[in-house]
Scaffold this motif. Structure first.
Motif, PDB file in Angstrom:
ATOM      1  N   ASP A 237       0.802  -0.995  -0.141  1.00 61.18           N
ATOM      2  CA  ASP A 237      -0.010  -0.021  -0.138  1.00 61.18           C
ATOM      3  C   ASP A 237       0.902   1.221  -0.144  1.00 61.18           C
ATOM      4  O   ASP A 237       2.030   0.997   0.400  1.00 61.18           O
ATOM      5  CB  ASP A 237      -1.009  -0.072   1.406  1.00 61.18           C
ATOM      6  CG  ASP A 237      -1.725   1.136   1.481  1.00 61.18           C
ATOM      7  OD1 ASP A 237      -2.318   1.497  -0.038  1.00 61.18           O
ATOM      8  OD2 ASP A 237      -2.166   1.687   2.223  1.00 61.18           O
ATOM      9  N   VAL A 238       0.470   2.372  -0.368  1.00 59.52           N
ATOM     10  CA  VAL A 238       0.979   3.725  -0.504  1.00 59.52           C
ATOM     11  C   VAL A 238      -0.069   4.695   0.114  1.00 59.52           C
ATOM     12  O   VAL A 238      -1.055   4.568  -0.601  1.00 59.52           O
ATOM     13  CB  VAL A 238       1.485   3.977  -1.974  1.00 59.52           C
ATOM     14  CG1 VAL A 238       2.231   5.276  -1.992  1.00 59.52           C
ATOM     15  CG2 VAL A 238       2.291   2.909  -2.751  1.00 59.52           C
ATOM     16  N   LEU A 253       8.883  15.225  -2.084  1.00 55.10           N
ATOM     17  CA  LEU A 253       8.009  14.052  -1.989  1.00 55.10           C
ATOM     18  C   LEU A 253       8.085  13.375  -1.030  1.00 55.10           C
ATOM     19  O   LEU A 253       9.376  12.792  -0.428  1.00 55.10           O
ATOM     20  CB  LEU A 253       8.126  13.120  -3.316  1.00 55.10           C
ATOM     21  CG  LEU A 253       7.074  12.045  -3.285  1.00 55.10           C
ATOM     22  CD1 LEU A 253       6.535  11.563  -4.731  1.00 55.10           C
ATOM     23  CD2 LEU A 253       7.803  10.649  -2.632  1.00 55.10           C
ATOM     24  N   THR A 254       7.177  13.130  -0.062  1.00 48.40           N
ATOM     25  CA  THR A 254       7.150  11.916   0.953  1.00 48.40           C
ATOM     26  C   THR A 254       5.946  11.055   0.666  1.00 48.40           C
ATOM     27  O   THR A 254       4.995  11.337   0.429  1.00 48.40           O
ATOM     28  CB  THR A 254       6.844  12.651   2.371  1.00 48.40           C
ATOM     29  OG1 THR A 254       5.644  13.446   2.540  1.00 48.40           O
ATOM     30  CG2 THR A 254       8.020  13.938   2.559  1.00 48.40           C
ATOM     31  N   ALA A 255       6.065   9.937   1.438  1.00 46.40           N
ATOM     32  CA  ALA A 255       5.288   8.676   1.001  1.00 46.40           C
ATOM     33  C   ALA A 255       5.471   7.680   2.119  1.00 46.40           C
ATOM     34  O   ALA A 255       6.642   7.389   2.761  1.00 46.40           O
ATOM     35  CB  ALA A 255       5.285   8.313  -0.145  1.00 46.40           C
ATOM     36  N   HIS A 256       4.337   7.074   2.726  1.00 45.54           N
ATOM     37  CA  HIS A 256       4.516   5.802   3.490  1.00 45.54           C
ATOM     38  C   HIS A 256       4.315   4.765   2.417  1.00 45.54           C
ATOM     39  O   HIS A 256       3.393   4.726   2.094  1.00 45.54           O
ATOM     40  CB  HIS A 256       3.337   6.066   4.813  1.00 45.54           C
ATOM     41  CG  HIS A 256       3.665   6.904   5.999  1.00 45.54           C
ATOM     42  ND1 HIS A 256       3.005   6.846   7.073  1.00 45.54           N
ATOM     43  CD2 HIS A 256       4.499   7.970   5.782  1.00 45.54           C
ATOM     44  CE1 HIS A 256       3.562   7.867   7.746  1.00 45.54           C
ATOM     45  NE2 HIS A 256       4.235   8.589   7.009  1.00 45.54           N
ATOM     46  N   ILE A 257       5.139   3.619   2.666  1.00 48.94           N
ATOM     47  CA  ILE A 257       5.100   2.589   1.896  1.00 48.94           C
ATOM     48  C   ILE A 257       5.011   1.214   2.876  1.00 48.94           C
ATOM     49  O   ILE A 257       5.789   0.991   3.572  1.00 48.94           O
ATOM     50  CB  ILE A 257       6.401   2.533   1.335  1.00 48.94           C
ATOM     51  CG1 ILE A 257       6.815   3.634   0.277  1.00 48.94           C
ATOM     52  CG2 ILE A 257       6.274   1.158   0.112  1.00 48.94           C
ATOM     53  CD1 ILE A 257       5.725   3.988  -0.741  1.00 48.94           C
ATOM     54  N   ALA A 258       3.650   0.684   2.469  1.00 55.31           N
ATOM     55  CA  ALA A 258       3.225  -0.413   3.277  1.00 55.31           C
ATOM     56  C   ALA A 258       3.965  -1.624   2.505  1.00 55.31           C
ATOM     57  O   ALA A 258       3.762  -1.541   1.256  1.00 55.31           O
ATOM     58  CB  ALA A 258       1.964  -0.653   3.479  1.00 55.31           C
ATOM     59  N   ILE A 259       4.716  -2.518   3.247  1.00 54.95           N
ATOM     60  CA  ILE A 259       5.453  -3.776   2.532  1.00 54.95           C
ATOM     61  C   ILE A 259       5.085  -4.984   3.057  1.00 54.95           C
ATOM     62  O   ILE A 259       4.663  -5.068   4.214  1.00 54.95           O
ATOM     63  CB  ILE A 259       7.047  -3.282   2.303  1.00 54.95           C
ATOM     64  CG1 ILE A 259       7.553  -3.173   3.871  1.00 54.95           C
ATOM     65  CG2 ILE A 259       7.187  -1.977   1.736  1.00 54.95           C
ATOM     66  CD1 ILE A 259       9.029  -3.183   4.008  1.00 54.95           C
ATOM     67  N   ASP A 260       5.162  -6.147   2.240  1.00 60.56           N
ATOM     68  CA  ASP A 260       4.883  -7.336   2.879  1.00 60.56           C
ATOM     69  C   ASP A 260       5.849  -7.692   4.071  1.00 60.56           C
ATOM     70  O   ASP A 260       7.253  -7.301   3.990  1.00 60.56           O
ATOM     71  CB  ASP A 260       5.230  -8.192   1.803  1.00 60.56           C
ATOM     72  CG  ASP A 260       4.367  -8.081   0.548  1.00 60.56           C
ATOM     73  OD1 ASP A 260       3.282  -7.800   0.986  1.00 60.56           O
ATOM     74  OD2 ASP A 260       4.644  -8.309  -0.336  1.00 60.56           O
ATOM     75  N   SER A 261       5.371  -8.277   5.185  1.00 57.99           N
ATOM     76  CA  SER A 261       5.941  -8.740   6.301  1.00 57.99           C
ATOM     77  C   SER A 261       7.430  -9.786   6.050  1.00 57.99           C
ATOM     78  O   SER A 261       8.196  -9.420   6.792  1.00 57.99           O
ATOM     79  CB  SER A 261       4.998  -9.334   7.398  1.00 57.99           C
ATOM     80  OG  SER A 261       4.516 -10.408   6.744  1.00 57.99           O
TER      81      SER A 261
END
Length: 311
Positions: A237-238, A253-261
Protein backbone atom coordinates in the motif's frame (compact mmCIF):
# COMPACT_ATOMS: atom_id res chain seq x y z
CA UNK A 1 12.97 2.98 7.50
CA UNK A 2 13.41 6.65 6.55
CA UNK A 3 15.65 8.04 3.91
CA UNK A 4 16.44 11.55 2.78
CA UNK A 5 17.65 11.60 -0.82
CA UNK A 6 18.92 14.79 -2.45
CA UNK A 7 21.75 13.81 -4.84
CA UNK A 8 23.62 16.91 -3.67
CA UNK A 9 21.00 19.30 -5.04
CA UNK A 10 21.71 22.99 -4.45
CA UNK A 11 18.51 24.59 -3.19
CA UNK A 12 17.95 27.15 -5.96
CA UNK A 13 20.32 29.90 -4.83
CA UNK A 14 20.21 32.74 -7.33
CA UNK A 15 23.44 33.37 -9.15
CA UNK A 16 25.19 36.69 -8.67
CA UNK A 17 24.37 37.52 -12.30
CA UNK A 18 20.66 37.46 -11.43
CA UNK A 19 21.20 39.85 -8.54
CA UNK A 20 23.16 42.12 -10.86
CA UNK A 21 20.33 42.05 -13.40
CA UNK A 22 17.82 42.98 -10.73
CA UNK A 23 20.02 45.83 -9.52
CA UNK A 24 20.40 47.30 -13.00
CA UNK A 25 16.68 46.96 -13.70
CA UNK A 26 15.87 48.67 -10.39
CA UNK A 27 18.15 51.62 -11.17
CA UNK A 28 16.62 52.09 -14.63
CA UNK A 29 13.06 51.71 -13.33
CA UNK A 30 13.63 54.26 -10.56
CA UNK A 31 14.85 56.85 -13.06
CA UNK A 32 11.87 56.24 -15.34
CA UNK A 33 9.51 56.47 -12.37
CA UNK A 34 10.78 59.96 -11.55
CA UNK A 35 10.55 61.05 -15.20
CA UNK A 36 6.98 59.76 -15.59
CA UNK A 37 5.74 61.31 -12.34
CA UNK A 38 7.12 64.70 -13.36
CA UNK A 39 5.83 64.30 -16.90
CA UNK A 40 2.39 63.20 -15.69
CA UNK A 41 2.04 66.10 -13.29
CA UNK A 42 3.21 68.68 -15.84
CA UNK A 43 1.12 67.33 -18.72
CA UNK A 44 -1.94 66.29 -16.72
CA UNK A 45 -1.89 62.88 -18.43
CA UNK A 46 -3.66 60.17 -16.42
CA UNK A 47 -2.24 57.41 -18.61
CA UNK A 48 1.28 58.63 -17.85
CA UNK A 49 0.54 58.80 -14.12
CA UNK A 50 -1.02 55.34 -14.34
CA UNK A 51 2.13 54.01 -15.97
CA UNK A 52 4.12 55.79 -13.26
CA UNK A 53 2.01 54.02 -10.65
CA UNK A 54 2.74 50.77 -12.43
CA UNK A 55 6.43 51.64 -12.39
CA UNK A 56 6.23 52.39 -8.65
CA UNK A 57 4.85 48.92 -8.01
CA UNK A 58 7.54 47.43 -10.22
CA UNK A 59 10.27 49.36 -8.41
CA UNK A 60 8.93 48.10 -5.10
CA UNK A 61 8.75 44.60 -6.55
CA UNK A 62 12.35 44.77 -7.72
CA UNK A 63 13.42 45.88 -4.24
CA UNK A 64 11.57 42.89 -2.79
CA UNK A 65 13.17 40.65 -5.43
CA UNK A 66 16.65 41.91 -4.52
CA UNK A 67 16.01 41.30 -0.83
CA UNK A 68 14.73 37.82 -1.65
CA UNK A 69 17.80 37.14 -3.81
CA UNK A 70 20.03 38.11 -0.86
CA UNK A 71 18.11 35.97 1.64
CA UNK A 72 18.30 32.97 -0.69
CA UNK A 73 22.06 32.92 -0.07
CA UNK A 74 21.62 32.30 3.64
CA UNK A 75 22.45 28.71 4.67
CA UNK A 76 19.98 26.25 6.14
CA UNK A 77 19.97 25.80 9.90
CA UNK A 78 18.06 23.92 12.58
CA UNK A 79 15.30 26.53 12.58
CA UNK A 80 14.91 27.01 8.79
CA UNK A 81 15.66 23.48 7.65
CA UNK A 82 14.77 24.27 4.04
CA UNK A 83 16.75 27.48 4.11
CA UNK A 84 15.20 30.71 2.89
CA UNK A 85 14.10 29.43 -0.51
CA UNK A 86 10.41 30.12 0.07
CA UNK A 87 11.15 33.84 0.34
CA UNK A 88 11.11 34.12 -3.46
CA UNK A 89 7.54 32.78 -3.52
CA UNK A 90 6.45 35.24 -0.84
CA UNK A 91 8.15 38.02 -2.81
CA UNK A 92 6.19 37.08 -5.94
CA UNK A 93 2.92 37.09 -3.96
CA UNK A 94 3.69 40.54 -2.52
CA UNK A 95 4.40 41.91 -5.99
CA UNK A 96 1.14 40.47 -7.31
CA UNK A 97 -0.84 41.99 -4.43
CA UNK A 98 0.63 45.46 -4.97
CA UNK A 99 0.00 45.22 -8.69
CA UNK A 100 -3.64 44.29 -8.15
CA UNK A 101 -4.26 47.29 -5.87
CA UNK A 102 -2.67 49.78 -8.26
CA UNK A 103 -4.71 48.22 -11.07
CA UNK A 104 -7.95 49.02 -9.24
CA UNK A 105 -6.83 52.60 -8.62
CA UNK A 106 -5.92 53.17 -12.26
CA UNK A 107 -9.14 51.61 -13.55
CA UNK A 108 -11.28 53.81 -11.30
CA UNK A 109 -9.60 57.03 -12.40
CA UNK A 110 -9.49 55.95 -16.06
CA UNK A 111 -13.25 55.46 -16.11
CA UNK A 112 -13.68 58.88 -14.48
CA UNK A 113 -11.48 60.42 -17.17
CA UNK A 114 -13.58 58.74 -19.88
CA UNK A 115 -16.75 60.24 -18.38
CA UNK A 116 -15.21 63.68 -17.87
CA UNK A 117 -12.24 64.14 -20.23
CA UNK A 118 -9.72 66.92 -19.61
CA UNK A 119 -7.15 68.69 -21.76
CA UNK A 120 -3.49 67.65 -21.42
CA UNK A 121 -0.08 69.00 -22.45
CA UNK A 122 0.95 66.47 -25.07
CA UNK A 123 4.61 67.53 -25.40
CA UNK A 124 5.81 66.58 -21.88
CA UNK A 125 3.61 63.50 -22.05
CA UNK A 126 5.26 62.18 -25.23
CA UNK A 127 8.75 63.03 -23.97
CA UNK A 128 8.30 61.18 -20.68
CA UNK A 129 6.64 58.20 -22.37
CA UNK A 130 9.47 58.01 -24.92
CA UNK A 131 12.10 57.97 -22.16
CA UNK A 132 10.08 55.28 -20.37
CA UNK A 133 9.86 53.12 -23.47
CA UNK A 134 13.62 53.24 -24.12
CA UNK A 135 14.42 52.51 -20.46
CA UNK A 136 11.98 49.60 -20.31
CA UNK A 137 13.52 48.04 -23.41
CA UNK A 138 16.93 48.28 -21.72
CA UNK A 139 15.57 46.65 -18.55
CA UNK A 140 13.95 43.87 -20.57
CA UNK A 141 17.24 43.14 -22.29
CA UNK A 142 19.01 42.99 -18.91
CA UNK A 143 16.45 40.65 -17.31
CA UNK A 144 15.83 38.45 -20.36
CA UNK A 145 18.71 36.05 -19.70
CA UNK A 146 17.63 35.30 -16.12
CA UNK A 147 13.86 35.11 -16.55
CA UNK A 148 13.73 31.30 -16.20
CA UNK A 149 15.93 31.00 -13.13
CA UNK A 150 13.13 31.43 -10.58
CA UNK A 151 9.57 32.64 -10.06
CA UNK A 152 11.11 35.73 -8.54
CA UNK A 153 13.07 36.56 -11.72
CA UNK A 154 10.15 35.67 -13.97
CA UNK A 155 7.93 38.08 -12.03
CA UNK A 156 10.48 40.88 -12.44
CA UNK A 157 10.82 40.27 -16.19
CA UNK A 158 7.04 40.17 -16.75
CA UNK A 159 6.62 43.42 -14.84
CA UNK A 160 9.11 45.23 -17.05
CA UNK A 161 7.58 43.67 -20.17
CA UNK A 162 4.16 45.00 -19.24
CA UNK A 163 5.70 48.39 -18.43
CA UNK A 164 6.97 48.45 -21.99
CA UNK A 165 3.48 47.84 -23.35
CA UNK A 166 2.18 50.58 -21.05
CA UNK A 167 4.73 53.06 -22.42
CA UNK A 168 3.67 52.17 -25.96
CA UNK A 169 0.02 52.76 -25.02
CA UNK A 170 0.83 56.19 -23.59
CA UNK A 171 2.79 57.14 -26.72
CA UNK A 172 -0.06 56.03 -28.98
CA UNK A 173 -2.64 57.94 -26.94
CA UNK A 174 -0.44 61.05 -27.03
CA UNK A 175 -0.13 60.85 -30.80
CA UNK A 176 -3.88 60.33 -31.19
CA UNK A 177 -4.57 63.32 -28.97
CA UNK A 178 -2.05 65.49 -30.85
CA UNK A 179 -3.38 64.56 -34.29
CA UNK A 180 -7.12 64.45 -33.60
CA UNK A 181 -7.65 66.37 -30.37
CA UNK A 182 -9.67 63.44 -28.94
CA UNK A 183 -9.42 64.06 -25.18
CA UNK A 184 -10.65 60.60 -24.16
CA UNK A 185 -7.58 58.98 -25.73
CA UNK A 186 -5.69 59.49 -22.47
CA UNK A 187 -8.41 57.75 -20.43
CA UNK A 188 -8.50 54.86 -22.90
CA UNK A 189 -4.73 54.42 -22.60
CA UNK A 190 -4.94 54.50 -18.79
CA UNK A 191 -7.64 51.84 -18.84
CA UNK A 192 -5.47 49.77 -21.19
CA UNK A 193 -2.62 49.94 -18.67
CA UNK A 194 -5.00 48.68 -15.96
CA UNK A 195 -6.16 45.84 -18.20
CA UNK A 196 -2.52 44.89 -18.80
CA UNK A 197 -1.84 44.69 -15.08
CA UNK A 198 -4.89 42.73 -13.91
CA UNK A 199 -4.38 39.29 -15.56
CA UNK A 200 -0.68 39.24 -14.70
CA UNK A 201 -1.40 40.06 -11.06
CA UNK A 202 -4.01 37.29 -10.83
CA UNK A 203 -1.84 34.65 -12.54
CA UNK A 204 1.25 35.46 -10.50
CA UNK A 205 -0.70 35.48 -7.23
CA UNK A 206 -2.39 32.18 -8.08
CA UNK A 207 0.94 30.50 -8.85
CA UNK A 208 2.51 31.79 -5.66
CA UNK A 209 -0.47 30.71 -3.54
CA UNK A 210 -0.41 27.21 -5.05
CA UNK A 211 3.17 26.81 -3.89
CA UNK A 212 2.50 28.32 -0.46
CA UNK A 213 -0.49 25.97 -0.05
CA UNK A 214 1.84 23.07 -0.99
CA UNK A 215 -0.31 21.98 -3.92
CA UNK A 216 0.99 19.23 -6.17
CA UNK A 217 2.93 20.83 -9.07
CA UNK A 218 0.82 21.04 -12.22
CA UNK A 219 3.42 19.02 -14.16
CA UNK A 220 2.86 16.02 -11.87
CA UNK A 221 -0.19 13.81 -11.26
CA UNK A 222 -0.40 12.40 -7.73
CA UNK A 223 -2.64 9.49 -8.82
CA UNK A 224 -0.14 8.41 -11.46
CA UNK A 225 2.74 8.53 -8.98
CA UNK A 226 0.70 6.68 -6.35
CA UNK A 227 -0.22 3.89 -8.77
CA UNK A 228 3.34 3.68 -10.10
CA UNK A 229 4.76 3.14 -6.61
CA UNK A 230 1.96 0.71 -5.74
CA UNK A 231 2.81 -1.49 -8.74
CA UNK A 232 6.36 -2.11 -7.48
CA UNK A 233 7.31 -5.51 -6.14
CA UNK A 234 6.76 -6.04 -2.37
CA UNK A 235 4.66 -2.87 -2.06
CA UNK A 236 1.31 -3.54 -0.38
CA UNK A 237 0.00 0.00 0.00
CA UNK A 238 1.02 3.64 -0.53
CA UNK A 239 -0.45 6.40 1.62
CA UNK A 240 0.40 9.82 3.08
CA UNK A 241 1.76 10.77 -0.33
CA UNK A 242 2.61 14.48 -0.39
CA UNK A 243 4.21 16.33 -3.32
CA UNK A 244 5.00 20.02 -3.10
CA UNK A 245 7.29 22.73 -4.44
CA UNK A 246 9.72 24.14 -1.89
CA UNK A 247 11.02 26.79 -4.26
CA UNK A 248 11.70 27.10 -7.97
CA UNK A 249 13.42 23.90 -9.14
CA UNK A 250 13.06 22.03 -5.83
CA UNK A 251 10.19 19.54 -5.60
CA UNK A 252 9.74 17.42 -2.47
CA UNK A 253 7.92 14.09 -2.07
CA UNK A 254 7.13 12.10 1.07
CA UNK A 255 5.24 8.81 1.25
CA UNK A 256 4.48 5.94 3.59
CA UNK A 257 5.10 2.59 1.89
CA UNK A 258 3.45 -0.50 3.40
CA UNK A 259 5.44 -3.60 2.50
CA UNK A 260 5.00 -7.34 2.90
CA UNK A 261 6.06 -8.64 6.30
CA UNK A 262 8.43 -11.22 4.80
CA UNK A 263 10.41 -8.59 2.84
CA UNK A 264 14.13 -9.04 3.54
CA UNK A 265 16.57 -6.24 4.32
CA UNK A 266 18.15 -6.71 0.92
CA UNK A 267 14.76 -6.40 -0.79
CA UNK A 268 14.02 -3.26 1.24
CA UNK A 269 17.29 -1.69 0.11
CA UNK A 270 16.56 -2.50 -3.54
CA UNK A 271 13.01 -1.16 -3.22
CA UNK A 272 14.25 2.07 -1.64
CA UNK A 273 16.74 2.57 -4.47
CA UNK A 274 14.01 1.97 -7.07
CA UNK A 275 11.65 4.43 -5.40
CA UNK A 276 14.30 7.15 -5.23
CA UNK A 277 15.45 6.55 -8.80
CA UNK A 278 11.86 6.59 -10.03
CA UNK A 279 11.13 9.89 -8.27
CA UNK A 280 14.25 11.43 -9.80
CA UNK A 281 13.93 10.21 -13.37
CA UNK A 282 10.57 8.67 -14.29
CA UNK A 283 8.17 11.61 -14.20
CA UNK A 284 7.90 14.79 -16.27
CA UNK A 285 9.20 16.94 -13.42
CA UNK A 286 12.23 15.57 -11.49
CA UNK A 287 11.59 15.22 -7.75
CA UNK A 288 14.82 16.42 -6.19
CA UNK A 289 14.05 15.55 -2.57
CA UNK A 290 12.27 12.32 -1.58
CA UNK A 291 11.59 10.72 1.79
CA UNK A 292 10.04 7.24 2.12
CA UNK A 293 8.85 5.54 5.31
CA UNK A 294 8.55 1.77 5.20
CA UNK A 295 5.97 0.20 7.50
CA UNK A 296 4.16 -3.14 7.91
CA UNK A 297 0.65 -3.80 6.64
CA UNK A 298 -2.08 -2.31 8.81
CA UNK A 299 0.23 0.17 10.51
CA UNK A 300 -1.69 3.14 9.11
CA UNK A 301 -4.69 2.30 11.29
CA UNK A 302 -2.61 3.17 14.37
CA UNK A 303 -1.56 6.59 13.14
CA UNK A 304 -3.31 9.61 14.65
CA UNK A 305 -3.53 11.72 11.48
CA UNK A 306 -6.35 10.68 9.17
CA UNK A 307 -5.15 9.75 5.70
CA UNK A 308 -8.27 10.79 3.81
CA UNK A 309 -9.99 8.92 1.02
CA UNK A 310 -7.08 8.96 -1.44
CA UNK A 311 -3.54 9.09 -0.10
Amino acid sequence: MNHDHTHGHEHGVLESSSRTRLGIALAVTTVVLAVEIIGGLVSGSLSLLADAGHMFVDSSGLVVALVAAHLLRRPRDTTYTWGWGRIEIIAAAVQAGMLFLICLWVAYHAISRLVSPVAIEVGPMLLAAGVGLIANIVSMAVLFGGRDESLNMKAAFLEVFNDTLGSVAVLVSGCVYYLSGWERADGVAALFVAILMAPRAVILLRRALRILMEATPQELDAHTIHNHFLAMENVYDVHDLHISTIQTGVVSLTAHIAIDSDTSDEQRARLLHRLEECAQEHFDLPIAHSTFQFEPKGHSSHEKLAHGSHF
